[in-house]
Design a protein around this motif. Structure first.
Motif, PDB file in Angstrom:
ATOM      1  N   HIS A  71      23.929   2.669   1.356  1.00  0.00           N
ATOM      2  CA  HIS A  71      23.483   4.019   1.706  1.00  0.00           C
ATOM      3  C   HIS A  71      23.572   4.912   0.469  1.00  0.00           C
ATOM      4  O   HIS A  71      24.605   4.931  -0.204  1.00  0.00           O
ATOM      5  N   HIS A  72      22.492   5.668   0.206  1.00  0.00           N
ATOM      6  CA  HIS A  72      22.436   6.514  -0.978  1.00  0.00           C
ATOM      7  C   HIS A  72      22.050   7.924  -0.567  1.00  0.00           C
ATOM      8  O   HIS A  72      21.017   8.134   0.072  1.00  0.00           O
ATOM      9  N   ALA A  92      19.499  -4.756  -1.527  1.00  0.00           N
ATOM     10  CA  ALA A  92      19.508  -5.320  -2.883  1.00  0.00           C
ATOM     11  C   ALA A  92      18.865  -4.357  -3.875  1.00  0.00           C
ATOM     12  O   ALA A  92      18.106  -4.762  -4.748  1.00  0.00           O
ATOM     13  N   GLY A  93      19.128  -3.043  -3.702  1.00  0.00           N
ATOM     14  CA  GLY A  93      18.631  -2.032  -4.613  1.00  0.00           C
ATOM     15  C   GLY A  93      17.221  -1.543  -4.328  1.00  0.00           C
ATOM     16  O   GLY A  93      16.758  -0.606  -4.961  1.00  0.00           O
ATOM     17  N   VAL A  94      16.518  -2.161  -3.384  1.00  0.00           N
ATOM     18  CA  VAL A  94      15.139  -1.783  -3.062  1.00  0.00           C
ATOM     19  C   VAL A  94      15.143  -0.882  -1.830  1.00  0.00           C
ATOM     20  O   VAL A  94      15.713  -1.244  -0.796  1.00  0.00           O
ATOM     21  N   PRO A  95      14.509   0.302  -1.909  1.00  0.00           N
ATOM     22  CA  PRO A  95      14.473   1.191  -0.743  1.00  0.00           C
ATOM     23  C   PRO A  95      13.878   0.503   0.481  1.00  0.00           C
ATOM     24  O   PRO A  95      12.848  -0.164   0.393  1.00  0.00           O
ATOM     25  N   GLU A  96      14.583   0.645   1.614  1.00  0.00           N
ATOM     26  CA  GLU A  96      14.154   0.006   2.857  1.00  0.00           C
ATOM     27  C   GLU A  96      13.858   1.028   3.953  1.00  0.00           C
ATOM     28  O   GLU A  96      12.971   0.822   4.770  1.00  0.00           O
TER      29      GLU A  96
END
Length: 125
Positions: A71-72, A92-96
């Motif tokens: 969560h960012h 894995a760092g890719v926006p979902e």
């Protein structure tokens, strides 16, 4: 987390714990009269609503893919005992997906109410 400001400190810590090695530690942060609703959309009109009390939160934690999503924070604010948090979920760092969370922290510093909506259909970038 992507922002280091102190806006929504409780929810900021909550998501850091949730993303960590022991996400069940969030159970220590809730009040006796805790209630929640987490509407978790995966797109195409499919969604699950984890709603209820402590048991619903336990059920949510049990089904999570631990260590997969993070969560960012995009923005956050605090109004009295209420915190609002706009964020992005990454796999894995890719926006979902994007999500918004609203929480009420009681006088003892425990989370009393939690409402989260998540959707993979909209981005705040």
């Amino acid at each position: 987390m992507t922002d280091t400001s102190t806006a929504a400190p409780f929810l900021t810590a909550w998501f850091e714990i949730l993303d960590g090695d022991e996400p069940s530690r969030i159970l220590d942060l809730i009040s006796d009269d805790f209630s929640l609703s987490i509407l978790f959309s995966t797109g195409d009109g499919n969604a699950t609503d984890f709603a209820g009390d402590r048991a619903a939160l336990v059920g949510y934690l049990e089904q999570r893919e631990r260590g997969t999503r993070t969560h960012h924070r995009l923005s956050a604010t605090t109004l009295g005992q209420d915190e609002l948090f706009l964020g992005e979920v990454r796999r894995a760092g890719v926006p979902e997906a994007s999500f918004v969370a609203a929480g009420r922290v009681n006088g003892e510093g425990r989370l009393q109410r939690l409402l989260i909506g998540r959707s993979s259909e909209i981005r705040f970038d």
